[in-house]
Each structure stands twice: as C-alpha cells, then as structure tokens.
Design a protein around this motif. Sequence first.
Motif, mmCIF file in Angstrom:
data_model
loop_
_atom_site.group_PDB
_atom_site.id
_atom_site.type_symbol
_atom_site.label_atom_id
_atom_site.label_comp_id
_atom_site.label_asym_id
_atom_site.label_seq_id
_atom_site.Cartn_x
_atom_site.Cartn_y
_atom_site.Cartn_z
ATOM 1 N N THR A 550 88.485 79.856 134.465
ATOM 2 C CA THR A 550 86.901 79.552 134.388
ATOM 3 C C THR A 550 86.888 78.560 133.948
ATOM 4 O OG1 THR A 550 86.526 82.234 134.422
ATOM 5 C CG2 THR A 550 84.878 80.884 133.801
ATOM 6 N N ASN A 551 86.731 77.370 134.365
ATOM 7 C CA ASN A 551 86.656 75.990 133.986
ATOM 8 C C ASN A 551 85.345 75.567 133.820
ATOM 9 O OD1 ASN A 551 87.162 73.372 132.808
ATOM 10 N ND2 ASN A 551 88.826 73.008 134.354
ATOM 11 N N MET A 552 84.610 76.196 132.381
ATOM 12 C CA MET A 552 83.226 75.875 132.165
ATOM 13 C C MET A 552 83.109 74.306 131.785
ATOM 14 S SD MET A 552 81.618 78.866 130.022
ATOM 15 C CE MET A 552 81.650 80.607 130.720
ATOM 16 N N GLU A 553 84.061 73.774 131.147
ATOM 17 C CA GLU A 553 84.219 72.498 130.774
ATOM 18 C C GLU A 553 84.165 71.481 131.833
ATOM 19 O OE1 GLU A 553 86.219 68.744 130.287
ATOM 20 O OE2 GLU A 553 87.057 70.292 131.192
ATOM 21 N N ASP A 554 84.908 71.690 133.026
ATOM 22 C CA ASP A 554 84.702 70.891 134.062
ATOM 23 C C ASP A 554 83.280 70.874 134.719
ATOM 24 O OD1 ASP A 554 85.720 68.852 135.768
ATOM 25 O OD2 ASP A 554 86.564 70.298 137.185
ATOM 26 N N ALA A 555 82.958 72.348 134.917
ATOM 27 C CA ALA A 555 81.614 72.481 135.636
ATOM 28 C C ALA A 555 80.462 71.774 134.854
ATOM 29 C CB ALA A 555 81.132 73.859 135.636
ATOM 30 N N LEU A 556 80.583 71.615 133.441
ATOM 31 C CA LEU A 556 79.202 71.333 132.693
ATOM 32 C C LEU A 556 79.553 69.510 132.546
ATOM 33 C CD1 LEU A 556 79.370 73.430 129.457
ATOM 34 C CD2 LEU A 556 77.744 73.464 131.244
ATOM 35 N N THR A 604 85.404 72.923 125.952
ATOM 36 C CA THR A 604 84.151 73.458 126.524
ATOM 37 C C THR A 604 82.912 72.986 125.550
ATOM 38 O OG1 THR A 604 85.492 75.156 127.840
ATOM 39 C CG2 THR A 604 83.136 75.229 127.576
ATOM 40 N N LEU A 605 83.043 73.426 124.380
ATOM 41 C CA LEU A 605 82.030 73.361 123.236
ATOM 42 C C LEU A 605 81.728 71.706 123.211
ATOM 43 C CD1 LEU A 605 82.802 75.979 120.546
ATOM 44 C CD2 LEU A 605 80.900 75.963 122.432
ATOM 45 N N SER A 606 82.632 70.896 123.114
ATOM 46 C CA SER A 606 82.594 69.316 122.956
ATOM 47 C C SER A 606 81.559 68.925 124.388
ATOM 48 C CB SER A 606 83.891 68.717 123.061
ATOM 49 O OG SER A 606 84.511 69.136 121.995
ATOM 50 N N GLU A 607 81.998 69.736 125.430
ATOM 51 C CA GLU A 607 81.232 69.138 126.635
ATOM 52 C C GLU A 607 79.761 69.617 126.651
ATOM 53 O OE1 GLU A 607 79.689 67.116 129.391
ATOM 54 O OE2 GLU A 607 82.016 66.871 129.127
#
Length: 666
Positions: A550-556, A604-607
């Motif tokens: 679940t790559n939220m970082e890439d999605a954001l 992810t939080l950085s993004e």
Amino acid sequence: MRRPGSWSSVRYGRWDGTQEIEVDVSEIFDEIADALLYHGDPMSALRELMNRGMRTKDGGDILGLKEVLERLKQRRSELFGKYDPSGKASEIDNAIRSILESERRALEEYLEAASNSKDAPRIAQAEELYLNDQLTLDSLGPSIASKIQSLGNYDFLSPTAKRDFDDLRESLEREFVEGFFESAKNSLSTMTPEDLENFREMIGALNSLIEAHNANEDTSEAFEAFMDRYGGSFPPGIANTQELLDHLLTQMAAASLAFGAMSQEQQMELANLAQNVNGDLDLSWAISQLMRSLSPMMDSMRFDPRSFRGSDPMSIGQAGQVLDELSQLDSIESYLRSIGTPGDLSRLDFDQISELLGEKEASSLRRLSELTKQLEDAGLIGMSDERLTLSAGGLRAIGQKMLQEVFDDLDASRLGGHDLKRRGVGVDKDFETKPYEFGDPLNLSLGKTLANTIVRQRGGLPLKVEVEDFEIETTEAMVSASTVLCLDLSLSMPLRDNFLAAKKVAVALSTLISTAYPKDYLAIVGFSEVAHVIKPMDLPSVSWDYVYGTNMEDALRQSRTLLRRRSGRKQIILVTDGEPTAHILENGEPFFSYPPARETILATLSEVNRCTKAGITINSFVLDATDYLVDFMNQVAKINRGKVFYSDPSDLGKYVLVDFMAQRTS
C-alpha cells in the motif's frame, strides 16, 4: 386484425411462467452494474447474470443457468423415481403364475370329475393326463423365455389359461415389434399375409445390412436401397448405416431396460423370448437374430437399470421414450455447462427445452441468449479488438447509475450527521430555483419543495416528499475545485470486500464532477505497490492489483504533481483499507515491508507535509481500520488539518460525495 368499431379485451392475472417476459435494457444494465464494476469486464458481468438470472420490475423471473441446471437434475430424478425396469419381468412372471394356477385348477377339477364318475378307464386316462401335465408344468425352465417356449408347445386343458397365455404372447409380440419398428403399430396378427411377408423381408434385409457393416464392408448403396424401401419404419433423418445402427441400439437398450436385462446373458435370454412370442417361425428367428447381433454392442450404451427406483413397469416403447429423454437432458446439461457467452445459448432448441422442462425455462434461456445483443443495440457495449467493452454511452450510464445509487440512499439524517456548512456552491444566491438533478448540491428551497409535494399529492396529510419534488436555490457564480482521488487497489481491498464500494465511489465522483461541475478538475490515481494515473474513461475496467503493498507515499506524490499547476481549491481524497507498507526508494524502486517499516512511515508523512505546504487538503476515507491505522491517519490529519472518516463500505459513497460537496461550498 381487429374489426372496425370493436374493442380489444385485456385480461390481467398472476405471472405463471408461461407468459413472454419483456425486459427493458435498462433493467439488464442495472443488473450487471455491480459485476461490471467489480470485474471490469462486460462479458464477465454478463456471464454472472447468465448464471444467476434476474427478477424483472414487473415481478417476473428470468431463471439463470444455475436454476435451469437444477431443474434438469430434478427432471432426471423424476424419471428415475417413477419407473422400475424389473417391473415388466415381474409383470410377466405374475401373468405366467396366474396362467399356471388356472391350468392346475382345471387339471384337478378334471381328475375329480373322472373320479366321481366311477368309470375306471376314464379315471385312468385322467390320472395319466394329470400326472403328465403336472410334470410338464413343474419342469418349466427358470427364465421367462423358457417358460414361454414350453407353454407355446403345451396343450392347455383350461380355456381360460389358454386365452390368457395367447393374450400374453400377443402383448409381448407387440412390445418387441412396436418397440423396434415405427410402422408396426398393431399386433402382427392383424397384418395381411402380404404385409407380414414384407415385414419378414425387411428384418432379413436389416440383418444382412448390419452383418455387412460389422464386416467393414461399404454399405452406402445397400443402405440407400434399404431406406428407399423400408424407410417408413424408422425415424426421419437417419443418413447412413451407422446412424441406423445407433437407432437400433437405442431400441435394444430400451428393450433391455424394460425387461431389466443388464448382462449380455440376460440380453440373450431376451432374444430367446423374442423368438418365442410369435407363431411365425421365420419372423421370430429374424427378430431374435437382430437382437443377438445388437447385444454385443450394448456395452457402449452405458445405462444401468439400477439407477431407477420407482414402481411403474415400462413397456419397450415407454423405455425408449425415457432413454431418449434422459439422453436429451444429458446433452442439454453438457452444453449448458460448456458455454462461455450468453450468445451461445441461441444454439439451443427452445421448443425442445419447453417440452422437456417447461415454458418458463425455455423463455428464460431465450431471454438470456439475447442479453449481449440488447446491450449492443442500445449502444451500451461494443466490440473492441475482438473484446467486449463498454461504449461511451455505457460509461455515462454506469456513472449515472452509481451516482443515482449514492444519492438515492442519502437522507436528512445522513446529511445532518456531518459538520457541513450549507452555503450553496456560488458566491451569492440569485434567489432563483430549479428542479433538483443528480449531482446538484442539496441547497433545497424548502418552500418550493413543499409546494411541489402538495401539488403532486393533491393535498392531504402527512406530506411525503419525494426526490422529484426537490427544488434547489441557484447561485450567481461557481467556485472551481481541483481534486485527485487516490484509490487503494492493493490485494487487501477485494479480500476484505472493500473493492466494489471504493470503485463505485470513484465512478460516482467522476460522474458528479463531469456533469454538475464540468469546469472542475478531477484526476484518479490508483495505488498498490506503486501508484499510477487512471483515465476516467478506463475507470470501469480497472481491477485490483495482484500484488501486496500500500504505497500511499507514491500516490500522494503523484497527486501533488497533478495538482501543482491547478487553480481553485485543491484536495486529495484518499480511500484505503490499510496502513502504508511501501514507498519509493531514491533509486526509483519500490520498497515493501509488512509490518510497515519505520522508513516507509516517515517517507509517507514527509509527503503529507509537502502536500500541506502546497495548499492541498487531504481528506481520508478509511475502511476496516485497525488501531495501528487509526494512529497513523490521526498523524496525517494533525499534519495536514484534513479530515479522516472511518466508514463501512456501504456508507463510503455517501461520506465521500457529501464531504466533497461540503468542501466545495465552504
């Protein structure tokens, strides 16, 4: 044609399955909508509908293949449960026993009358006759064939026994002749000498044809000559010697079934029985020879009388009908289990199915066979690269269906359950109203709405407000917005039954923006191990990814890039059911870890922080949240100041669309 001046009459009644079912194409499309979104493939959705059937708006049922196959099973069970293959043999045994009892009584009465006469020569003659005949009757063979043969040569003393035996032999004669040859519908005893001679010649010619065929000789000319002369004794459509042989084997199977003859030895006894049921020796021999020729070939028939568990005895003719029906049922079942598309059903003989199973089953299969063509004719689906796909009209229809589904489920309690500001979608109201349409913000004009209800109801209390009564207040100007929908496509979504609900939201939101807010910007990003942009037109065919992550970082990150040069309110709508377990490394490769690695959480939080600095609001809709995921999403909300909604899949659409309109009008 109706006569001028006459009135047509209409009768109404409960639908009983015999009436023709009329199905609107919109009903079909509504039925496949969920399956279409879930599988992303019109043919898969149609196959699912074909298998389960549907209920029409007028209350009629279109049975699916599953129900039709169950009906086939029931019909087969009905046949097996009705008949007893040993019943005919038992029936004959009982008839012979009754004949023997009549004859023995006559012998005893004859001996008694002689004894009472006191006439010594008469008594001696009676005793001799009694002893000889009783010995003959006691010496009858165990098989029906041997009993018939012995009694055929026996000089009956009882007229009743003689008459009953002649009737039994004639009925058996009729069984064999009528069972094998369609032209012989009466007992041979009623045939003229010329008919009888012709019948003898036919069976002789048939035996010769079979003998030549079994010797691998070319029988094409002999077959043509035979059918030219005797074709009326067989069903139409027989084209060669092998097909004629197949027909005769079926009749032999029917004869064996009717008499419970399972083994070849029993079938030979059956041939002996056929030889002894007619006084014409040449004809009897020819019929028995035919049965002897067929008996060794019976292994391929693959029927077992033990499958039958009923009590009704069968004649050869009835057994033939039962075997024919069972064969047809097997053939239909085999075909139904092999078909791949609804169009394949058009090859069925619906009249045959109506006769075997009923008109409801035939009508249902006929309607199912027309599904694809109806949708194609309506412009909802079409062929692309030899594959069935949604057309542009189908895309619009599926979007409107999903949007309507969400809006139909909205009510005041749902709307009131959120902290929403109800200001309209423009800068200032212009105090004009318009009828509500799907996609419009629910800025209801209460007075106009209630007035519409009163007019529609024609007065009366209580007032029952319907969607058609809604009147909304319009505004002078529209505020544009830019939205990216991030849709979780990881494997956990279908495994937890969240995928369909999320995809419905995506389609409904896309339709809402394209119809109600055409100046708005919407992009869709799907993500699992990595993220990728999805075109709105491709959304219905999108499926989940068969990978973990679940790559939220890439999605954001991709969402932030898409919104970089967009104007108006910027927001990301994130729909997910799992914590971040993947992110993109500096070399561009995805990194996956479960449980989530600390570096994935930090990335992810950085993004999230970058999105916040870019003025992008992140509103998250979380399904099946764990404590760990709740903690993580609270950190996202704290950084971004967006909202987090913890939703059940059935409520997801309402949450997303209501919040979207609330954000747009605030």
